[in-house]
Design a protein around this motif. Structure first.
Motif, PDB file in Angstrom:
ATOM      1  N   GLY A 263       0.825  -1.258   0.081  1.00 26.82           N
ATOM      2  CA  GLY A 263       0.037   0.064   0.050  1.00 26.82           C
ATOM      3  C   GLY A 263       0.730   1.180  -0.082  1.00 26.82           C
ATOM      4  N   ALA A 264       2.187   1.001   0.440  1.00 25.74           N
ATOM      5  CA  ALA A 264       3.043   2.455   0.500  1.00 25.74           C
ATOM      6  C   ALA A 264       3.342   2.866  -1.138  1.00 25.74           C
ATOM      7  N   ALA A 265       3.455   4.282  -1.114  1.00 24.28           N
ATOM      8  CA  ALA A 265       3.593   4.763  -2.445  1.00 24.28           C
ATOM      9  C   ALA A 265       5.027   4.267  -2.969  1.00 24.28           C
ATOM     10  N   TYR A 266       5.185   3.974  -4.406  1.00 24.46           N
ATOM     11  CA  TYR A 266       6.278   3.656  -4.850  1.00 24.46           C
ATOM     12  C   TYR A 266       6.787   4.367  -6.003  1.00 24.46           C
ATOM     13  N   CYS A 267       7.696   5.292  -5.965  1.00 16.78           N
ATOM     14  CA  CYS A 267       7.740   6.371  -6.927  1.00 16.78           C
ATOM     15  C   CYS A 267       9.164   5.705  -7.875  1.00 16.78           C
ATOM     16  N   PRO A 268       9.119   6.009  -9.164  1.00 11.64           N
ATOM     17  CA  PRO A 268      10.049   5.434 -10.097  1.00 11.64           C
ATOM     18  C   PRO A 268      11.521   6.138  -9.573  1.00 11.64           C
ATOM     19  N   ASN A 269      12.466   5.247  -9.419  1.00 17.25           N
ATOM     20  CA  ASN A 269      13.855   5.276  -9.129  1.00 17.25           C
ATOM     21  C   ASN A 269      13.538   5.916  -7.531  1.00 17.25           C
ATOM     22  N   GLY A 270      12.926   5.838  -6.763  1.00 17.71           N
ATOM     23  CA  GLY A 270      12.767   6.609  -5.435  1.00 17.71           C
ATOM     24  C   GLY A 270      13.128   7.905  -5.578  1.00 17.71           C
ATOM     25  N   CYS A 271      12.596   8.606  -6.905  1.00 19.12           N
ATOM     26  CA  CYS A 271      12.714  10.120  -7.130  1.00 19.12           C
ATOM     27  C   CYS A 271      14.199  10.276  -7.142  1.00 19.12           C
ATOM     28  N   SER A 272      15.082   9.373  -7.251  1.00 17.61           N
ATOM     29  CA  SER A 272      16.624   9.654  -7.187  1.00 17.61           C
ATOM     30  C   SER A 272      17.125  10.475  -6.173  1.00 17.61           C
ATOM     31  N   GLY A 273      16.412  10.270  -5.302  1.00 18.87           N
ATOM     32  CA  GLY A 273      16.833  11.091  -4.107  1.00 18.87           C
ATOM     33  C   GLY A 273      16.862  12.704  -4.088  1.00 18.87           C
ATOM     34  N   HIS A 274      16.034  13.119  -5.088  1.00 11.03           N
ATOM     35  CA  HIS A 274      16.047  14.418  -5.271  1.00 11.03           C
ATOM     36  C   HIS A 274      14.624  14.996  -5.368  1.00 11.03           C
ATOM     37  N   GLY A 275      13.746  14.171  -4.725  1.00  6.48           N
ATOM     38  CA  GLY A 275      12.367  14.747  -4.643  1.00  6.48           C
ATOM     39  C   GLY A 275      11.685  13.887  -3.591  1.00  6.48           C
ATOM     40  N   SER A 276      10.339  14.093  -3.247  1.00  7.41           N
ATOM     41  CA  SER A 276       9.476  13.330  -2.416  1.00  7.41           C
ATOM     42  C   SER A 276       8.317  12.562  -3.262  1.00  7.41           C
ATOM     43  N   CYS A 277       7.980  11.345  -2.743  1.00 13.00           N
ATOM     44  CA  CYS A 277       7.156  10.556  -3.410  1.00 13.00           C
ATOM     45  C   CYS A 277       5.741  10.968  -2.821  1.00 13.00           C
ATOM     46  N   GLY A 278       4.773  11.278  -3.742  1.00 16.11           N
ATOM     47  CA  GLY A 278       3.405  11.640  -3.232  1.00 16.11           C
ATOM     48  C   GLY A 278       2.351  10.503  -3.879  1.00 16.11           C
ATOM     49  N   ALA A 279       1.192  11.121  -3.726  1.00 13.53           N
ATOM     50  CA  ALA A 279       0.025  10.262  -4.118  1.00 13.53           C
ATOM     51  C   ALA A 279       0.279   9.885  -5.651  1.00 13.53           C
ATOM     52  N   ASN A 280      -0.304   8.701  -6.049  1.00 17.30           N
ATOM     53  CA  ASN A 280      -0.382   8.258  -7.446  1.00 17.30           C
ATOM     54  C   ASN A 280       0.913   7.769  -7.716  1.00 17.30           C
ATOM     55  N   ASP A 281       1.892   7.665  -6.800  1.00 17.19           N
ATOM     56  CA  ASP A 281       3.480   7.242  -7.014  1.00 17.19           C
ATOM     57  C   ASP A 281       4.336   8.317  -7.914  1.00 17.19           C
ATOM     58  N   LYS A 282       3.686   9.613  -7.657  1.00 17.71           N
ATOM     59  CA  LYS A 282       4.118  10.642  -8.561  1.00 17.71           C
ATOM     60  C   LYS A 282       5.270  11.468  -7.530  1.00 17.71           C
ATOM     61  N   CYS A 283       6.494  11.865  -8.307  1.00 16.17           N
ATOM     62  CA  CYS A 283       7.595  12.431  -7.677  1.00 16.17           C
ATOM     63  C   CYS A 283       7.218  13.869  -7.678  1.00 16.17           C
ATOM     64  N   THR A 284       7.418  14.490  -6.562  1.00 12.42           N
ATOM     65  CA  THR A 284       7.459  16.067  -6.444  1.00 12.42           C
ATOM     66  C   THR A 284       8.888  16.461  -6.270  1.00 12.42           C
ATOM     67  N   CYS A 285       9.759  17.176  -7.402  1.00 16.47           N
ATOM     68  CA  CYS A 285      11.115  17.403  -7.194  1.00 16.47           C
ATOM     69  C   CYS A 285      11.526  18.552  -6.428  1.00 16.47           C
ATOM     70  N   TYR A 286      12.493  18.461  -5.769  1.00 15.75           N
ATOM     71  CA  TYR A 286      13.018  19.583  -5.067  1.00 15.75           C
ATOM     72  C   TYR A 286      13.118  20.662  -5.497  1.00 15.75           C
TER      73      TYR A 286
END
Length: 212
Positions: free
Chosen positions: A18-41
């Motif tokens: 159930g936990a969010a899974y974002c592509p490549n863990g947002c590369s460590g340059h963003g946060s993983c949010g709803a619908n597995d979408k990255c919000t970049c820093y």
């Protein structure tokens, strides 16, 4: 396996699914949010510091575009990466500026020949201020630049060495009208020496030959 242990493992599996899974863990340059979408820093100024779906690519500094499609009256210079006069290196986040453009965002032109080491490179705003004028509002006030030459040099790149000049010996137009060599010779801008017309001499052609 004990029933209680089995229940714990099962619940843990459901939580992980159930936990969010974002592509490549947002590369460590963003946060993983709803619908597995990255919000970049973001950068300190609020612009995105990273881009792409996994925040793996760097963004480049922005400034007013040199060229763009007009969206309204006086609205043709939006803030864009590298000012539309360079390409963004997505690995380093640095602009590779086109020829004759400079700055971290390719936001200004360059002075020809770096003013040949005989002058200073000023923006239009600075040039206007030197002339006791104001040029603050226009979009290119800090973008176009030009040379302010040292005393004794001239030209768009300050490469021309001025020749001495003075009053015309025949009371014609001399240095007061901007004429080189007192209006009685041709200036060699390479050496800064006057080549006087026949019948005139002196470092600034200020003397007339008297025929005996």
């Amino acid at each position: 396996m004990a029933p209680r242990t089995l229940l714990f493992v099962t619940l843990a599996s459901f939580v992980a699914m159930g936990a969010a899974y974002c592509p490549n863990g947002c590369s460590g340059h963003g946060s993983c949010g709803a619908n597995d979408k990255c919000t970049c820093y973001l950068r300190p100024n609020g612009d995105a510091a990273w881009t792409a779906h996994d925040c793996s690519l760097r963004t480049c500094p922005k400034s007013a575009a040199w060229v763009a499609v007009a969206t309204a009256a006086n609205e043709a210079h939006p803030s864009v990466e590298c000012s539309n006069k360079g390409t963004c290196n997505r690995k380093t986040g640095e602009c590779d500026c086109f020829d004759n453009y400079d700055g971290i965002a390719c936001e200004r032109t360059v002075c020809p020949g770096d003013c040949s080491n005989h002058g200073f490179c000023y923006t239009e705003k600075q040039l206007a201020a030197d002339a006791d004028k104001t040029y603050d509002t226009p979009w290119d006030a800090m973008k176009h630049v030009g040379c302010v030459c040292d005393l004794g040099y001239r030209g768009p790149d300050c490469s021309l060495q001025e020749c001495p000049s003075g009053v015309d010996v025949l009371k014609g137009d001399g240095n007061s009208k901007g004429r080189d060599c007192s209006g009685r010779g041709i200036c060699d801008y390479g050496s800064g020496l006057c080549k006087c017309f026949t019948g005139y001499f002196g470092t600034k052609c200020q003397h007339q030959t008297i025929l005996g």
